[in-house]
Write an enzyme that holds these catalytic residues in place. Structure first.
Site, PDB file in Angstrom:
ATOM      1  CG  LEU A  64      -1.937   1.157   1.263  1.00 25.33           C
ATOM      2  CD1 LEU A  64      -2.867   1.133   0.052  1.00 25.33           C
ATOM      3  CD2 LEU A  64      -2.738   1.129   2.556  1.00 25.33           C
ATOM      4  CE  LYS A  65       7.460   3.496   2.596  1.00 26.92           C
ATOM      5  NZ  LYS A  65       7.281   4.852   3.138  1.00 26.92           N
ATOM      6  CE  LYS A 100       3.021  10.742  17.786  1.00 26.17           C
ATOM      7  NZ  LYS A 100       3.983  10.503  18.856  1.00 26.17           N
ATOM      8  CB  ILE A 159      14.309  18.500  14.653  1.00 22.64           C
ATOM      9  CG1 ILE A 159      13.348  19.698  14.725  1.00 22.64           C
ATOM     10  CG2 ILE A 159      13.970  17.509  15.755  1.00 22.64           C
ATOM     11  CD1 ILE A 159      13.520  20.561  15.950  1.00 22.64           C
ATOM     12  CD1 TRP A 197       6.949   5.985  19.904  1.00 28.08           C
ATOM     13  CD2 TRP A 197       8.540   6.983  18.703  1.00 28.08           C
ATOM     14  NE1 TRP A 197       6.539   7.273  19.693  1.00 28.08           N
ATOM     15  CE2 TRP A 197       7.488   7.916  18.960  1.00 28.08           C
ATOM     16  CE3 TRP A 197       9.640   7.393  17.969  1.00 28.08           C
ATOM     17  CZ2 TRP A 197       7.530   9.231  18.501  1.00 28.08           C
ATOM     18  CZ3 TRP A 197       9.684   8.697  17.503  1.00 28.08           C
ATOM     19  CH2 TRP A 197       8.639   9.598  17.771  1.00 28.08           C
ATOM     20  CD  GLU A 227       3.799   8.318  21.315  1.00 31.67           C
ATOM     21  OE1 GLU A 227       4.104   7.139  21.160  1.00 31.67           O
ATOM     22  OE2 GLU A 227       3.888   9.167  20.420  1.00 31.67           O
ATOM     23  CG  HIS A 252      11.921  17.482  18.751  1.00 30.76           C
ATOM     24  ND1 HIS A 252      11.310  18.639  18.319  1.00 30.76           N
ATOM     25  CD2 HIS A 252      11.406  16.478  18.003  1.00 30.76           C
ATOM     26  CE1 HIS A 252      10.484  18.348  17.344  1.00 30.76           C
ATOM     27  NE2 HIS A 252      10.505  17.038  17.136  1.00 30.76           N
ATOM     28  CG  HIS A 264       4.844  15.134   9.489  1.00 33.41           C
ATOM     29  ND1 HIS A 264       5.372  15.782  10.572  1.00 33.41           N
ATOM     30  CD2 HIS A 264       5.218  13.840   9.608  1.00 33.41           C
ATOM     31  CE1 HIS A 264       6.026  14.911  11.325  1.00 33.41           C
ATOM     32  NE2 HIS A 264       5.949  13.736  10.766  1.00 33.41           N
TER      33      HIS A 264
END
Length: 773
Positions: free
Chosen positions: A30-31, A124, A450, A580, A624, A660, A713
């Site tokens: 899909l990506k 998130k 960043i 993560w 998150e 960050h 993004h």
């Protein structure tokens, strides 16, 4: 009917189901198709064919595993909340023309933006690492039903012979996730639109019934958070009205990620036919709460007893005990994962490089569907029918509990010896700040990025060639050095004040470190969707953590040798290393965080010893990972902030510690951000129009901050005027001597053409404003 006979009936009818399934395909088909479409290499029809084949494959895999009722509508090109916005016609005015001109391109414009039009804000999804597109609503919002996607996917499943259950974001959660649209008063409450939204849901439910839906699932995870009496009353009204509809399928309202709490009796009394609960982790409290309200007589209960967010095998015996208790509390008890399997990789069998002993402890989406089916069979037919599976499961659980792979006495002894002194800088911030200004001598509005710069195809090819043995280590390192030289030269030419080495050697900000720490496992195919077409491979925390040797010093030192300007050392913080990753479920998170923090402390100290004057320890996951219930916040924030300080407190006063954070709601953790005791924090702010700068000012945050002025993004490049306007807004909240200028996040996913233009504009905006200060 007696309790015994009710339990017998509930067991006899038990079925296996799931709330959702990974979308990407075994090879991230899909990506590749979507990104090919964006680049013009894949046509719209080809993209749709790829998506349809992935849905067929998913449903077939589920059915083959024993899942009788498959989810439909959970598939998405980008995000299921964005799909809900399209379904109810909540298209922002700035995107309406694009959507009307071409639905697919308009959909992606809402997600990613264009050069001329900003995208929807992204944040998130509760306490996961999945990102959703925030609905924008206002008093003038007009909802219109558009059930085309949901009906089409249900029709596909039915045509293939499956029993399909459409999955929709519930109306209450949809409104609670929304924000006031640009130009709308910030105190506008989207939930006031509920009475306007419910008739649209009624129309969509009628369409799905006409298409053949027997059940529809309405996801209401927002109800596991602390809710006000007004919000609970709105929930009661919503499900009173939907339950009273005559032209609809039966309704299954699903909650997950925590206990339902005060919303449980509200839903239990409603007119819906079924409720789905999470019974894992803190949500295990749902069991007692459910018994306290007298169960769900006359309703279907879907029991999420298999953890849908982690990768460890299920304790089948424990889950069967929970299911046995639930029998008698409902007319029908079905078995499911705790939430959508979107949050775990697809198939553990694909991981050929993992120690076979550890492989026996792992269950990805396909393995979890097998566990669910086994539990449903055991519930229907008795434990004798699954005796072999239970015996194998007990052996695997015992193997993990006793394995030397999971425990290191030296690591545990070091963690036990930590004192409060290890978590405090040697001087307070006010004294450190003066020493840092003297050492660094930066201008007002210092510019930086960043951390990461674009990961080019050449870099990815070089890493693949190294893994495959097509090039040696020396050739690979020459390629990395060449990339660092280019990044440093560009930053110096552009006029950036604090540089980064660009992280060309890193595949991912967590995986890179996990591959260099003992106790972590890296996967080859364990992809999980983070947002849109961005997929990550979260490493697995399997044992105690230590750092055998320095991880970043070589490349940071090389970059520093190329310039007189400071080059930031770049690390990922302990909370994010946990958030993560797939974490251990056999010890408290606080214990694991302390182990990771000590490993990072060694790296921070080595960077300083090698000459780094600025070191950034990123914690984008601090918010998150915040528990969904306020009563649990204090305990979490105590160990989370302590672990950050343990990582960073060993440096000199004139060494500047940065952190960050991005793409989360920070307003309710501002005290915790202060408690990190970092000298500088950079945060996402471009899409939210500098909201976080105002929040920092309102809280009295005393340190330096860089609210982002470039949304990385989105493919659009902010011009100088836009960057200047955002900086002026930031200056309304943060004094010029404390304001930094930077993008929202790392630049890894962007192309060099965009990055060059955006950073040049960012620097130009800072230079334009400096003389006015």
């Amino acid at each position: 009917m007696t309790a015994t006979s009710t339990a017998t009936a509930a067991a006899r009818t038990a079925e296996a189901t799931v709330y959702g399934y990974p979308r990407q395909g075994a090879d991230r088909e899909l990506k590749k198709a979507i990104e090919g479409y964006w680049k013009g290499r894949v046509g719209a029809d080809e993209l749709r064919c790829t998506a349809a084949e992935l849905r067929r494959t998913n449903w077939r895999q589920l059915a083959d595993a024993g899942i009788r009722e498959v989810p439909t509508g959970d598939f998405s090109y980008y995000d299921h909340v964005l799909d809900a916005s399209v379904m109810v016609g909540a298209i922002p005015d700035r995107h309406r023309a694009a959507v009307e001109a071409d639905r697919l391109d308009g959909y992606f414009a809402m997600a990613r933006g264009t050069q001329d039009v900003a995208p929807l804000e992204m944040t998130k999804w509760f306490d996961t690492n999945y990102h959703y597109l925030v609905p924008e609503l206002g008093p003038g919002t007009v909802f219109r039903a558009d059930s085309g996607k949901q009906v089409a996917e249900l029709t596909e499943a039915l045509a293939l012979g499956h029993t399909g259950r459409p999955v929709l974001v519930g109306p209450v959660t949809y409104l609670l996730l929304a924000k006031p649209a640009p130009g709308v008063a910030p105190d506008f409450e989207p939930l006031t639109l509920l009475d306007r939204l419910l008739p649209v849901y009624a129309e969509i439910l009628a369409d799905l019934r006409a298409a053949g839906a027997e059940w529809v699932q309405l996801d209401e995870p927002a109800l596991v958070q602390d809710r006000t009496p007004a919000e609970l009353n709105a929930t009661a009204r919503a499900y009173r009205d939907l339950g009273a509809l005559t032209d609809r399928p039966r309704l299954l309202v699903a909650s997950y990620f925590d206990r339902l709490g005060e919303a449980l009796p509200v839903l239990a009394k409603s007119g819906v036919e079924g409720l789905a609960f999470d019974f894992t982790g803190p949500a295990a409290a749902n069991l007692d709460d459910l018994a306290a309200v007298g169960g769900l007589p006359g309703k279907r209960l879907v029991a999420g007893v298999v953890d849908g967010r982690n990768v460890w095998i299920n304790d089948l015996g424990k889950s069967l005990a929970t299911l046995g208790t639930l029998l008698g509390l409902a007319d029908r008890v079905d078995v499911a994962a705790s939430c959508s399997l979107l949050h775990v990789p697809l198939d553990a069998e694909a991981e050929k490089g993992i120690d076979p002993q550890i492989g026996r402890w792992l269950a990805f989406a396909r393995q979890k569907t097998g566990e669910i089916a086994t539990l449903a069979r055991g519930l229907r037919e008795g434990t004798g029918a699954i005796s072999a599976q239970l015996a194998a499961n007990r052996a695997d659980m015992a193997s993990r509990a006793s394995s030397s792979l999971t425990r290191d006495p030296e690591v545990r002894a070091r963690a036990a010896a930590v004192t409060d002194a290890h978590t405090r800088r040697s001087q307070p911030y006010s004294e450190r700040a003066a020493a840092q200004r003297e050492r660094l001598r930066l201008p007002l509005l210092p510019t930086t990025s960043i951390g990461s710069f674009p990961q080019t195809g050449e870099l990815r090819t070089a890493r693949a060639d190294l893994r495959a043995g097509r090039i040696g280590t020396a050739a690979y390192e020459e390629r990395i050095e060449a990339e660092i030289r280019e990044v440093i030269a560009f930053q110096e030419k552009t006029g950036i004040d604090v540089l980064v080495h660009g992280e060309p050697e890193r595949n991912d900000m967590v995986q890179y470190f996990a591959e260099r720490l003992t106790g972590y496992l890296a996967t080859q195919h364990g992809w999980v969707q983070s947002y849109g077409t961005r997929y990550v491979r979260p490493p697995i925390l399997a044992g105690d953590i230590s750092r055998p040797e320095p991880m970043t010093v070589r490349w940071t030192s090389y970059a520093q040798s190329l310039t007189q300007k400071p080059v930031k050392g770049m690390l990922t913080g302990p909370v994010t290393m946990l958030a993560w990753s797939f974490v251990r479920d056999d010890q408290p998170l606080a214990d694991t965080a302390r182990q990771v923090a000590l490993a990072l402390r060694d790296e921070v100290n080595d960077l300083e010893e090698a000459g780094s004057s600025v070191i950034q320890v990123d914690e984008p996951a601090l918010r998150e990972t915040l528990p969904l219930r306020a009563a649990d916040h204090g305990g979490y924030l105590a160990w989370a902030t302590e672990s950050f300080r343990l990582s960073t407190s060993g440096v000199r006063p004139d060494s500047q510690i940065h952190t960050h954070m991005c793409y989360a709601e920070f307003g309710d953790i501002l005290q915790a951000i202060d408690d990190l005791d970092a000298d500088v924090i950079s945060l996402e702010a471009a899409r939210s129009h500098m909201q976080v700068a105002d929040e920092l000012a309102a809280s009295g945050y005393p340190r330096e901050a860089g609210p982002g002025v470039y949304d990385i993004h989105s493919p659009r490049v902010p011009d100088i005027e836009e960057a200047t306007a955002l900086l002026r807004k930031g200056l309304e909240a943060i004094a010029p001597e404390r304001l930094w200028v930077n993008p929202d996040c790392g630049l890894k996913t962007r192309g060099w053409t965009e990055v060059r233009a955006a950073l040049e504009n960012l620097v130009a905006a800072a230079r334009e404003l400096r003389p006015t200060l």
